[in-house]
Design a protein around this motif. Structure first.
Motif, PDB file in Angstrom:
ATOM      1  N   ALA A 168       0.847  -1.382  -0.013  1.00  0.00           N
ATOM      2  CA  ALA A 168       0.094   0.026   0.048  1.00  0.00           C
ATOM      3  C   ALA A 168       0.729   1.209  -0.005  1.00  0.00           C
ATOM      4  CB  ALA A 168      -0.754  -0.111   1.164  1.00  0.00           C
ATOM      5  N   HIS A 169       1.984   1.273   0.623  1.00  0.00           N
ATOM      6  CA  HIS A 169       2.879   2.453   0.927  1.00  0.00           C
ATOM      7  C   HIS A 169       3.569   2.545  -0.367  1.00  0.00           C
ATOM      8  CE1 HIS A 169       5.645   5.101   2.750  1.00  0.00           C
ATOM      9  NE2 HIS A 169       6.509   4.420   1.954  1.00  0.00           N
ATOM     10  N   ALA A 170       3.938   1.212  -0.995  1.00  0.00           N
ATOM     11  CA  ALA A 170       4.694   1.495  -2.265  1.00  0.00           C
ATOM     12  C   ALA A 170       3.961   2.033  -3.364  1.00  0.00           C
ATOM     13  CB  ALA A 170       5.108  -0.152  -2.728  1.00  0.00           C
ATOM     14  N   ILE A 171       2.394   2.170  -3.590  1.00  0.00           N
ATOM     15  CA  ILE A 171       1.718   2.437  -4.559  1.00  0.00           C
ATOM     16  C   ILE A 171       1.108   3.989  -4.271  1.00  0.00           C
ATOM     17  CG2 ILE A 171       0.961   0.111  -5.363  1.00  0.00           C
ATOM     18  CD1 ILE A 171      -1.560   0.608  -4.212  1.00  0.00           C
ATOM     19  N   GLY A 172       1.745   4.473  -2.980  1.00  0.00           N
ATOM     20  CA  GLY A 172       1.533   5.759  -2.728  1.00  0.00           C
ATOM     21  C   GLY A 172       0.256   6.124  -1.763  1.00  0.00           C
ATOM     22  N   LEU A 173      -0.182   4.877  -1.195  1.00  0.00           N
ATOM     23  CA  LEU A 173      -1.094   5.104   0.082  1.00  0.00           C
ATOM     24  C   LEU A 173      -0.195   5.273   1.388  1.00  0.00           C
ATOM     25  CD1 LEU A 173      -3.734   2.271  -1.104  1.00  0.00           C
ATOM     26  CD2 LEU A 173      -3.970   4.555  -1.389  1.00  0.00           C
ATOM     27  N   SER A 174      -0.983   5.751   2.238  1.00  0.00           N
ATOM     28  CA  SER A 174      -0.480   6.038   3.545  1.00  0.00           C
ATOM     29  C   SER A 174      -1.043   5.035   4.543  1.00  0.00           C
ATOM     30  CB  SER A 174      -0.782   7.500   4.209  1.00  0.00           C
ATOM     31  OG  SER A 174      -0.054   7.600   5.384  1.00  0.00           O
ATOM     32  N   PRO A 175      -0.128   3.972   4.918  1.00  0.00           N
ATOM     33  CA  PRO A 175      -0.947   3.001   5.820  1.00  0.00           C
ATOM     34  C   PRO A 175      -1.227   3.727   7.053  1.00  0.00           C
ATOM     35  CG  PRO A 175       1.018   1.968   5.090  1.00  0.00           C
ATOM     36  CD  PRO A 175       1.085   3.888   4.251  1.00  0.00           C
ATOM     37  N   ARG A 176      -0.442   4.684   7.527  1.00  0.00           N
ATOM     38  CA  ARG A 176      -0.598   5.368   8.945  1.00  0.00           C
ATOM     39  C   ARG A 176      -2.207   6.216   8.695  1.00  0.00           C
ATOM     40  NH1 ARG A 176       3.683   8.843  11.804  1.00  0.00           N
ATOM     41  NH2 ARG A 176       4.619   6.909  11.772  1.00  0.00           N
ATOM     42  N   LEU A 177      -2.095   6.644   7.526  1.00  0.00           N
ATOM     43  CA  LEU A 177      -3.390   7.440   7.577  1.00  0.00           C
ATOM     44  C   LEU A 177      -4.549   6.696   7.366  1.00  0.00           C
ATOM     45  CD1 LEU A 177      -4.746  10.406   7.005  1.00  0.00           C
ATOM     46  CD2 LEU A 177      -4.504  10.010   4.688  1.00  0.00           C
ATOM     47  N   LEU A 178      -4.708   5.330   6.637  1.00  0.00           N
ATOM     48  CA  LEU A 178      -5.606   4.598   6.544  1.00  0.00           C
ATOM     49  C   LEU A 178      -5.887   3.649   7.917  1.00  0.00           C
ATOM     50  CD1 LEU A 178      -4.473   2.727   3.366  1.00  0.00           C
ATOM     51  CD2 LEU A 178      -6.327   4.305   3.474  1.00  0.00           C
ATOM     52  N   GLY A 179      -4.911   3.666   8.719  1.00  0.00           N
ATOM     53  CA  GLY A 179      -5.119   2.971   9.833  1.00  0.00           C
ATOM     54  C   GLY A 179      -5.813   3.987  10.962  1.00  0.00           C
ATOM     55  N   ALA A 180      -5.362   5.101  10.950  1.00  0.00           N
ATOM     56  CA  ALA A 180      -6.170   6.443  11.573  1.00  0.00           C
ATOM     57  C   ALA A 180      -7.524   6.527  11.316  1.00  0.00           C
ATOM     58  CB  ALA A 180      -5.433   7.579  11.404  1.00  0.00           C
ATOM     59  N   ALA A 181      -7.846   6.307   9.762  1.00  0.00           N
ATOM     60  CA  ALA A 181      -9.210   6.563   9.301  1.00  0.00           C
ATOM     61  C   ALA A 181     -10.046   5.291   9.641  1.00  0.00           C
ATOM     62  CB  ALA A 181      -9.155   6.389   7.810  1.00  0.00           C
ATOM     63  N   LEU A 182      -9.411   3.929  10.064  1.00  0.00           N
ATOM     64  CA  LEU A 182     -10.382   3.018  10.159  1.00  0.00           C
ATOM     65  C   LEU A 182     -10.563   3.306  11.745  1.00  0.00           C
ATOM     66  CD1 LEU A 182      -8.682  -0.214   8.555  1.00  0.00           C
ATOM     67  CD2 LEU A 182     -11.049   0.506   8.513  1.00  0.00           C
ATOM     68  N   LEU A 183      -9.560   3.740  12.519  1.00  0.00           N
ATOM     69  CA  LEU A 183      -9.872   3.706  13.961  1.00  0.00           C
ATOM     70  C   LEU A 183     -10.895   4.973  14.276  1.00  0.00           C
ATOM     71  CD1 LEU A 183      -6.293   3.427  15.210  1.00  0.00           C
ATOM     72  CD2 LEU A 183      -7.947   2.072  15.698  1.00  0.00           C
ATOM     73  N   GLY A 184     -10.905   6.068  13.454  1.00  0.00           N
ATOM     74  CA  GLY A 184     -11.880   6.990  13.492  1.00  0.00           C
ATOM     75  C   GLY A 184     -13.221   6.459  13.130  1.00  0.00           C
ATOM     76  N   LEU A 185     -13.448   5.510  12.211  1.00  0.00           N
ATOM     77  CA  LEU A 185     -14.617   4.819  11.934  1.00  0.00           C
ATOM     78  C   LEU A 185     -15.085   3.942  12.931  1.00  0.00           C
ATOM     79  CD1 LEU A 185     -14.143   4.111   7.885  1.00  0.00           C
ATOM     80  CD2 LEU A 185     -15.398   5.794   9.055  1.00  0.00           C
ATOM     81  N   LEU A 186     -14.234   3.473  13.641  1.00  0.00           N
ATOM     82  CA  LEU A 186     -14.382   2.544  14.759  1.00  0.00           C
ATOM     83  C   LEU A 186     -14.869   3.272  15.620  1.00  0.00           C
ATOM     84  CD1 LEU A 186     -14.289  -0.353  16.217  1.00  0.00           C
ATOM     85  CD2 LEU A 186     -11.790   0.591  16.693  1.00  0.00           C
ATOM     86  N   ALA A 187     -14.810   4.536  16.131  1.00  0.00           N
ATOM     87  CA  ALA A 187     -15.020   5.384  17.151  1.00  0.00           C
ATOM     88  C   ALA A 187     -16.516   5.698  16.594  1.00  0.00           C
ATOM     89  CB  ALA A 187     -14.257   6.684  17.432  1.00  0.00           C
ATOM     90  N   LEU A 188     -16.548   6.263  15.450  1.00  0.00           N
ATOM     91  CA  LEU A 188     -18.238   6.360  15.238  1.00  0.00           C
ATOM     92  C   LEU A 188     -18.889   5.132  15.208  1.00  0.00           C
ATOM     93  CD1 LEU A 188     -17.690   8.648  11.936  1.00  0.00           C
ATOM     94  CD2 LEU A 188     -18.588   9.398  14.172  1.00  0.00           C
ATOM     95  N   THR A 189     -18.581   3.952  14.840  1.00  0.00           N
ATOM     96  CA  THR A 189     -19.137   2.880  14.969  1.00  0.00           C
ATOM     97  C   THR A 189     -19.455   2.452  16.311  1.00  0.00           C
ATOM     98  OG1 THR A 189     -18.253   1.987  12.887  1.00  0.00           O
ATOM     99  CG2 THR A 189     -19.356   0.398  14.097  1.00  0.00           C
ATOM    100  N   ALA A 190     -18.842   2.777  17.290  1.00  0.00           N
ATOM    101  CA  ALA A 190     -19.006   2.648  18.693  1.00  0.00           C
ATOM    102  C   ALA A 190     -20.206   3.456  18.935  1.00  0.00           C
ATOM    103  CB  ALA A 190     -17.638   2.971  19.661  1.00  0.00           C
TER     104      ALA A 190
END
Length: 292
Positions: A168-190
């Motif tokens: 994911a990082h090699a093709i230009g995505l930010s794993p850290r940003l994607l992880g933070a986005a999932l955690l933010g969605l996790l908080a909303l889902t809670a």
């Protein structure tokens, strides 16, 4: 006629209709997110975030702000604290998770005990599915739509992050940003699941559907279909069972999901305990026949 009354009798009450809509919406969104949590191995993180949002929800109630705002802030705060404790000390990640989420959960309990309120704030902990109001249902539907849309639109990026963060990082995505986005969605889902089962049982709705689907298929795309459908069915079954047996509604919904997991764990054709043993036995008999 008796069968018809069994299904139609609960729907004669507005609070049951709202409860049914809320629990189906919450279950579907939780189940969809649970597929990524199970795949990444974030089950304990889901437990941590779902409990850590409690003080944020209480503080939002005190300030008259939306519950989602407080939940997201404290969900991300919990993740930041876990990372800080793990990276700046000898404490391992699982211990850091346990320390942070239990401390924040305890803070939430303390805030509930000292917050003057005309309503019983314990419903945040244990849920109050039958007490969901029309405004609560609208809030749940809006937050669920946001989470569902985000997961659907970014599903390929999230899936790639789950399987191979390096690629994911090699093709230009930010794993850290994607992880933070999932955690933010996790908080909303809670926050969505708070109305249904409360903080204590949220983690079950965030883990059981994904784990059950994981035992039924080897394809992630199918998991994203199986988990929400299974969760929705269990929600309806659990709510109807709670109505006719006069038991806790949120607890029955989670219990129905737990029973579904147990059945799949035992009888899944490919990954179930009984199924794998039958396959192994057939292969052993086939070898013996081949030798003879």
């Amino acid at each position: 006629m008796i069968v018809v009354d069994f299904f139609l009798d609960p729907l004669r009450y507005d609070f049951m209709v709202r409860a049914l809509a809320t629990t189906v919406i919450a279950s579907v969104v939780c189940a969809m997110l649970s597929c990524w949590l199970v795949l990444i191995g974030w089950s304990l993180m889901g437990d941590a975030v779902s409990h850590a949002v409690l003080p944020g929800v209480v503080l939002a109630y005190i300030a008259g702000a939306p519950f989602a705002l407080g939940a997201v802030i404290f969900g991300l705060l919990a993740v930041a604290l876990i990372g800080a404790v793990h990276s700046t000390s000898r404490v391992k990640e699982d211990a850091a998770i346990g320390i942070v989420f239990t401390t924040l959960f305890a803070l939430g309990l303390v805030l509930i005990s000292v917050t003057p309120s005309q309503t019983d704030l314990n419903h945040i902990i244990f849920g109050n599915l039958l007490g969901v109001s029309r405004s609560d249902l609208i809030q749940v539907a809006i937050l669920a739509a946001i989470v569902f849309a985000a997961l659907t639109l970014k599903r390929r990026d999230f899936t790639l992050y789950a399987f191979d963060p390096t690629h994911a990082h090699a093709i230009g995505l930010s794993p850290r940003l994607l992880g933070a986005a999932l955690l933010g969605l996790l908080a909303l889902t809670a926050v969505v699941a708070l109305q249904a089962v409360g903080v204590v049982l949220i983690v079950a709705m965030l883990i059981i559907p994904g784990a059950t689907a994981y035992l039924l298929t080897d394809r992630f795309g199918r998991m994203l279909v199986i988990a929400p459908v299974l969760a929705a069915v269990c929600s309806v079954v659990g709510l109807y069972a709670s109505y006719h047996l006069d038991t806790a509604s949120g607890g029955m919904v989670v219990l129905a999901q737990g029973i579904a997991f147990a059945l799949v764990y035992l009888f899944s054709p490919w990954h179930g305990l009984v199924g794998t043993r039958l396959i192994a036995r057939r292969r052993r008999l086939a070898r013996q026949r081949a030798v003879l």
